[in-house]
Design a protein around this motif. Structure first.
Motif: not given
Lengths: 513, 162
Positions: A59, A62, A318, A335, A365
């Protein structure tokens, strides 16, 4: 709660967090290597890891890769990731004006802001927002794509006609390869390598970077710099100001909020990733700016809007991934592989049965975004020194990175030739005052529009397609937004022209190359 | 006149001469491109040709407007006694073209020889063309970018190089 905190602040998770931020940023800076590739490359590394640490790493990559892409976009006009293409529009102009460091400061603050907004939204409103996204079907996606294409009008600068022509060219390019609806191969001319279409990243590298380097070669000649071996840009010329002042931050805050919310909503929609989000954020910045003439010539708001939006997209992507198992972007799809690898099934059970894993991931995150600010502050000051290298030294190096970047994305030399061809096209377009950004935007949105239109026609069956669309409230809302997006700028431009320039301003007063 | 002034004078002369706006030529090329797209799309199944036809049609209509606008612009400039600047004046465009050709040769070398060998040839050649005078800059840059590409793409990312 104590269990969540205990799971988050372990040595493994903290190492994964730091590693993810650094790896993501480095890969993001490199042209051609985006977040999707970075996550795909790192997944095998996490086989033996704890699920929380693994997913925190993925995460973090990303969001930081998305931010890293802005650095090369600002300094070299070479978007590190597709979602940084919008940032290059004004970021590189600011670098040319000696305000590269300032642009990177704005990019850092906006990216962190957008990333944190995305993370907090993921934490708080994931389930209800994911339910809303379920109402979107093909007809709505068709209108979203249409609405997105209206952004071209604002990207076209002083000549909307050339902007729309560039967009039409992009729409035609996206038709190359196998049609997603009928599996019929179009415009491939027997070349098997074109069956999967024109690869987006090599095309972007060609249009933005290679063409820019060709223009640089010309510029150096015009300035006589090649003859003198002159340094065209030095570190002092990039300015010393980095972070925005408190006053500037307050001025940009409403834009950051709007762009982040838009990015978040786009991230939630499956199939619409950071590349679309950044353009929408850029358009929002331009739409609400007092002086729109600065856009394309070095507007800090342009960098702010696109960067806040593309990082908010990450958090948004997400939401459907974790709650419904629907990835909101390409990177989120990869992911998802990481989630299943570690035995986590997306859905409501993830937030109940596996809450001790998923909440530390979400908080991790958010922390990655904050850590990105710290790393970004130091990294920007170092990376910005790239711009201190004379252009005649940097041009060959950028071309090498462009070649390897275009190759690495699909391990294909054909893509490198595609990049070169688009480099020439980009050069011709730049010389003829055709903006290159609408071509890229149309290539991103074209497949979504075509797929949406095809599915809508199938869904409508024998019903009139107009009546079919009219019967869907969300389609009507997006249609009205599309019309407003075309008409309002035209009316405002006409009004501005009348009030500022007076009636004598002709369209054909000057011609230059 | 010194060398620079002579060069400027020579470059000043290059734009002159055109009577037709370059948008006309570009518009005509795009119209031809659009027509070719439509002709090619005739072989597609109905569902597959809908969108390409739409894109080509849009391009032809917009290109026609561009051509008409270009013709009007050219006429207005001619009426005023002016000439239209050339789109690609050779004096400057040749440097862009050489950059493009050198990159093309580099890609061919990457494909048929080896990425690292090609890079070691391309970077110094390009730098010499760009008038980089300091030899140590050329050597360091070549070594630096070659090592970086090897370390990042081969060593870390395990990418199979051409």
């Amino acid at each position: 709660m104590p269990e969540i905190i205990a799971n988050l602040f372990t040595v493994d998770v903290l190492i994964a967090l730091i590693l993810g931020v650094f790896v993501g940023m480095i890969i993001g800076i490199l042209p051609g290597l985006g977040a999707t590739m970075a996550i795909a490359l790192m997944i095998p590394m996490t086989y033996g890891w704890d699920p929380t640490a693994s997913l925190v790493l993925l995460c973090s990559i990303y969001t930081t890769a998305t931010f890293g892409g802005s650095m090369s976009a600002i300094l070299l006009c070479t978007p590190g990731t597709p979602s940084s293409a919008a940032t290059a529009q004004d970021g590189y102009e600011l670098t040319k004006q000696g305000r590269g460091l300032e642009a990177m400061g704005i990019s850092t603050v906006s990216s962190v802001f957008g990333g944190v907004v995305g993370g907090v939204a993921l934490l708080l409103i994931a389930p209800p927002l994911a339910q809303f996204a379920l109402r979107f079907s093909s007809p709505e996606y068709f209108f979203i794509a249409l609405f997105g294409l209206t952004i071209i009008g604002s990207l076209a600068g002083n000549d909307p006609l050339k902007g729309f022509l560039s967009g039409a060219l992009g729409l035609l390019f996206c038709c190359v390869g196998m049609d997603g609806n009928t599996a019929y191969v179009r415009y491939a001319f027997g070349n098997i390598r074109l069956y999967s279409g024109i690869a987006m990243v090599p095309m972007m590298i060609g249009l933005f970077s290679v063409s820019q380097m060709m223009m640089q070669a010309e510029r150096l000649v015009k300035a006589g710099a090649i003859e003198k071996g002159q340094v065209l840009n030095d570190s002092t010329a990039l300015g010393t100001k980095f972070l925005p002042t408190f006053k500037e931050f307050i001025h940009l805050l409403p834009l950051m909020i709007r762009a982040s919310v838009l990015g978040l909503l786009i991230g939630i929609l499956p199939g619409a990733g950071g590349d679309i989000g950044s353009w929408v954020g850029y358009n929002e910045a331009k739409r609400t700016a007092k002086d729109r003439s600065k856009f394309g010539h070095g507007a800090l708001e342009g960098v702010c809007g696109s960067e806040a939006a593309n990082n908010a997209v990450c958090g948004g992507a997400y939401i459907p991934l974790l709650t419904l198992g629907i990835p909101g972007s390409g990177a989120a799809a990869v992911l998802m592989g990481g989630l299943t690898l570690h035995g986590l099934a997306p859905g409501s059970t993830l937030f109940t049965k596996n809450a001790n894993i998923v909440y530390p991931i979400i908080i991790g995150y958010i922390l990655a975004n904050l850590l990105m600010a710290v790393v970004g502050v130091f990294a920007c000051r170092k990376v910005v020194k790239v711009a201190a290298i004379p252009m005649n030294v940097i041009t060959p190096l950028v071309l090498v990175l462009a070649v390897i970047g275009a190759y690495a994305i699909n391990i294909s030399m054909f893509d490198v030739w595609v990049m070169l061809a688009f480099g020439l096209l980009g050069y011709i377009m730049r010389k003829a005052d055709f903006p290159t950004a609408p071509c890229v935007l149309a290539m991103i949105l074209g497949p979504m529009a075509e797929k949406g239109l095809h599915a809508s026609l199938q869904m409508a069956l024998k019903q009139n397609i107009v009546l079919f669309f009219a019967g869907r409230p969300l389609c009507v809302v997006f249609f009205l937004a599309t019309v407003a997006s075309i008409v309002i700028p035209l009316v405002l431009n006409r009004r501005d022209r009348k009030t500022k320039e007076g009636p004598e301003s002709g369209a054909y007063t000057a011609v230059d190359d | 006149l010194n060398k620079k002034q002579k060069e400027e004078r020579r470059m000043d002369k290059t734009p002159g001469g055109g009577k037709v706006d370059h948008d006309v030529y570009i518009g005509l090329v795009l119209i031809a491109f659009g027509i070719a797209g439509i002709v090619n799309a005739q072989a597609f199944p109905p569902a597959a040709k809908r969108f390409p036809m739409l894109a080509c049609g849009l391009m032809i209509v917009l290109s026609l407007i561009l051509v008409i606008r270009g013709l009007r612009r050219g006429a207005a400039i001619r009426k005023g006694g002016g000439t239209i600047a050339r789109l690609f004046p050779w004096d400057t465009a040749k440097y862009a073209l050489i950059t493009f050709l050198m990159t093309g040769i580099y890609i061919a070398l990457v494909e048929h020889v080896d990425f690292f060998v090609a890079t070691v040839i391309f970077v110094p050649a390009m730098m010499i063309f760009m008038r980089v005078k300091k030899k140590w800059v050329i050597v360091l840059s070549t070594a630096g970018i070659t090592f970086f590409c090897w370390f990042m793409f081969v060593n870390q990312l395990h990418i199979r190089m051409p």
